[in-house]
Design an enzyme around this catalytic site. Sequence first.
Site, PDB file in Angstrom:
ATOM      1  CG  ASP A 167      -9.873  -6.661  12.756  1.00 27.94           C
ATOM      2  OD1 ASP A 167     -10.739  -5.876  13.308  1.00 27.94           O
ATOM      3  OD2 ASP A 167      -8.935  -7.242  13.276  1.00 27.94           O
ATOM      4  CG  ASP A 185      -2.485   0.467   0.857  1.00 31.08           C
ATOM      5  OD1 ASP A 185      -2.857   0.125  -0.365  1.00 31.08           O
ATOM      6  OD2 ASP A 185      -3.299   1.164   1.708  1.00 31.08           O
TER       7      ASP A 185
END
Length: 1149
Positions: free
Chosen positions: A851, A420
């Site tokens: 998550d 990223d």
Amino acid sequence: MTSNNVLRASRSVRVASSSDSQQGDGRPPNAPVVTFARRTPSGRYVSYSRDDLDSDFGSRDFDKEYMNYHVHIPPTPDNQPMDTVISAKVEEQYVSNSLFTGGCNSVTRAHLMDKVIESVANHPQMAGAKGSSCAMPGCDSKVMSDERGVDILPCECDFKICAECFSDAVKVGGGICPGCKEPYKTTELEEVVNNAVAGQPLSLPAPHGVSKMERRLSIMRSQKMTRSQTGDWDHNRWLFETKGTYGYGNAIWPTEDRGEGGDGGNEQPTELMNKPWRPLTRKLKIPAAVLSPYRLLIVIRMAFLALFLAWRIKHKNEDAVWLWGMSVVCELWFAFSWLLDQLPKLCPVNRAADLAILREKFETPSANNPSGKSDLPGIDVFVSTADPEKEPPLVTANTILSILAADYPVEKLACYVSDDGGALLTFEAMAEAASFANIWVPFCRKHGVEPRNPESYFNLKRDPYKNKVRSDFVKDRRRVKREYDEFKVRINGLPDSIRRRSDAYHAREEIKAMKRQREVAGDDPVEPVKIPKATWMADGTHWPGTWMNPSSEHTRGDHAGIIQVMLKPPSHEPLFGNNEEGRPLDFTDIDIRLPMLVYVSREKRPGYDHNKKAGAMNALVRASAIMSNGPFILNLDCDHYVYNSQALREGMCFMMDRGGDRICYVQFPQRFEGIDPSDRYANNNTVFFDVNMRALDGLQGPVYVGTGCLFRRIALYGFDPPRSKEQHGGCCSCCFPQKHKTHAAVASEETRALRMGDSEDDEMAMSTFPKKFGNSTFLIDSIPVSEFQGRPLADHPAVKNGRAPGLLTAPRDLLDASTVAEAISVISCWYEDKTEWGQRVGWIYGSVTEDVVTGYRMHNRGWKSVYCVTKPDAFRGTAPINLTDRLHQVLRWATGSVEIFFSRNNALLASPRMKILQRIAYLNVGIYPFTSIFLIVYCFLPALSLFTGQFIVQTLNVTFLTYLLIITLTLCMLAVLEIKWSGIELEEWWRNEQFWLIGGTSAHLAAVLQGLLKVIAGIEISFTLTSKSAGDDEDDEFADLYIVKWTSLMIPPITIMMMNLIAIAVGVSRTIYSTIPQWSKLLGGVFFSFWVLAHLYPFAKGLMGRRGRTPTIVFVWSGLISITISLLWVAISPPSGGNSQIGGSFTFP
């Protein structure tokens, strides 16, 4: 050679991709186009000119001029299309050596790279692998090579010629070799290739003209669906309206001699009815001798808590009502919080997988799989990294090497690395890892070494030669250790190497620019030339990602999307090594193939919300669906490596077992290395991973914890589970099953999931897919394929929604440029606009702890999850052992929980499909940070009690002490039983209790404040990436443990400690010098003060550092706050009388 010249010239032109026809589908007006010029089997033209990438710095007009320029070569007698087999191989060879870039309002380019790293790439699958160039003048193509990377040369003179030039020499040049001028003995390219590979079968693609999706679905035949043998309707009937054959299970098993309309089309094969069926997994229940007393103690403690709280409310302390009131409120909240935490623990279970049965069912020759090839579904492994400074490339490289060496079918495994940060350092480190895998992976397979992370393996404390039977193991290990040491030197030297290379190329470009300027200016004076200082790749071109010196379109938040196939997909047949001279090790009879490895850096542009890790994961989901489309996804952090090479198989046992089609993910426990032996700050989290997660496994399944999780791809897409109309909720249905009842509740549009269809009239509207998943037809077409391939085997009548054995043994499609170009399109920054990615599809956005939210959404749709504890551990990683880093980590988790509580993901709003106890567990996830408010107040109560001489009760009578004793004893007995059924140690339980108070009085309170600021004032929350790098002191493994780094989170617990210490001194002095000593009140206050200080002991020890050095600011802030609180207390409740004497000469301040 005319056609060859035309074809060669066409390689430098730019043409629009087929996506031009989608301008009206909601995409940006300038949709990405692909600079294709070489013709592919699909009719595209691909340019691999190196000048394409270099022209980015001043050739925008050139791009516009040639953007829609097409070159068509008609199929004349001199120009016949290349054989499909050969063209597909050539296509994949070009793709694997090309760096694909593109994004929003930019051209998608395929840049052919001679090399990706400075060192030589030896493995034939690797990008930039050594290969000869065509000797024909003006041709820069690579010579055809076999699976081992050996050149395929059609003439005995070994004249190097590429496939295209060979075809031209045969068609136009009369079949004469351009080198020796002798006729070719074989003029058919396919025959040349077959002769070169010595009869090894090639992975043949489908006939020309058949689409990729038709090839993928060719294993299934369209049938008129009827009821299955279980009486249930196959809810995915609409998926398989294609040419092929269905398997048995819920599908129809056609006989060989009868057509679709035959009478016997629905018969069951006899081998199904005669063969004994064995499950892949089994549930190991906790012994009743442990679980029954455990549940009974929970009930007893609940009863005594209720009686105690009722007694506390009725019996006020009239002397200190305010002290009594605060204590009762806190105790009520603690009781509520304990219930939320304890109730989901009523049904703990253990599970076990049988790998022998998995091999028997999926990798043993049978009537449906005569060859015995693996029938296991594919797995795409995601590794995420964002900053090479905080996440060292060597750590990430070791994680990738452990994945490539995992014990799973090579052709079914693919690894995707998400960078990223778009850093060239990470890119070249991954290329170095792919190069080192050439020797590391076959070494692991040959000798069966564990673990398969080289750094961990070579640092093992145990004897590495134990149980090794091969005589050459010692020699091989020494050679691999030497190669790994050189590999580490190369990785650690990459930053300097990239910097020196970039400086050299920059100096060359400045000299060229000066020369051009002087040529134009003549004798006129010239100004110094300023050229952006670019970061250069090993092949002498600009890096399209983030530069070391940021420039326009080359920063962390502004760069093009990048995809590089580091290791191309392996051949379908095993490729065994040999003992040729010059090879470092003897890999005879060892499969030397490597899984596919892909580097991905999604596009980032200013003005777009890239959604941090969740956005990166969703980009990988889309790219992998197009390139490999594994029906299962394993996500790992860059510092979590595969410790047990069989872990993937154990996870697959749960997915492929009966009822496995309703499992959305298999969560593995997180295990850590590098933790101090005493685990001072409870970094191992054993209570959570071995107690709470096992307990949740007995309900609807464990929560998703961000790494070490094997997902079902179709569940990530937001679909309902199969047979979702059945009622699965109910009060305590895990412990007290009750009859299922249907419900007709209709979910709102915000929480409604996609449906796969449970009946003939309840089919998915595929016309709505572009609005949900985006406009990529490749992506949409891959959805039914991944769903079908992820089904368990229909090898038993009770298996619902199954597939026939042997259907996944066919070879996968070869990669072509159009596929990778489509993958570039779906990782662009604009792709998710006006879709449901991040809302109901993929990883969910809007929370720091994406998550937990992602797992919650799946459970809310009715999916189940499973907790898989393996021996040895499945994965291992690193955790911060420094106090400050640990507090910031806990702060991020708690902040995410507060966000969840104030969002629509609050468990109070869960659907009826979620079980009651599972809902309570998720409710506790969102509520636990708020306990910090009451915990801090309660930690100050002992000090206030000692300062005032009062206590939370009027007197320490027998009733109060009895209740207190019973509540304490039941808590201790529950802890002992939890230790018994979970397998943790008493010290680990106590460390968890200590850090519960440390985190509750520091990070959790800050998280509540940050969450309230975001909800009320709209202030966004930022968090710091947890560092994966070790301390500077290499001689001490735990050097980070003793580093004291100041943070404001330390102020509350330090204040609590100082206040309680001062209060103890004041209370003891007051009692000693008092005329009538109140020993009972002193003992009560001192007992609770010591209770607080005992829990804060690890925190105090951490402040002392290694040599007792504590930052002065710690004592300054704590002293100021303590004095302020003391003065405030004196102002609120001054002593009675102006000259109050407490005892002899002691005067209250």
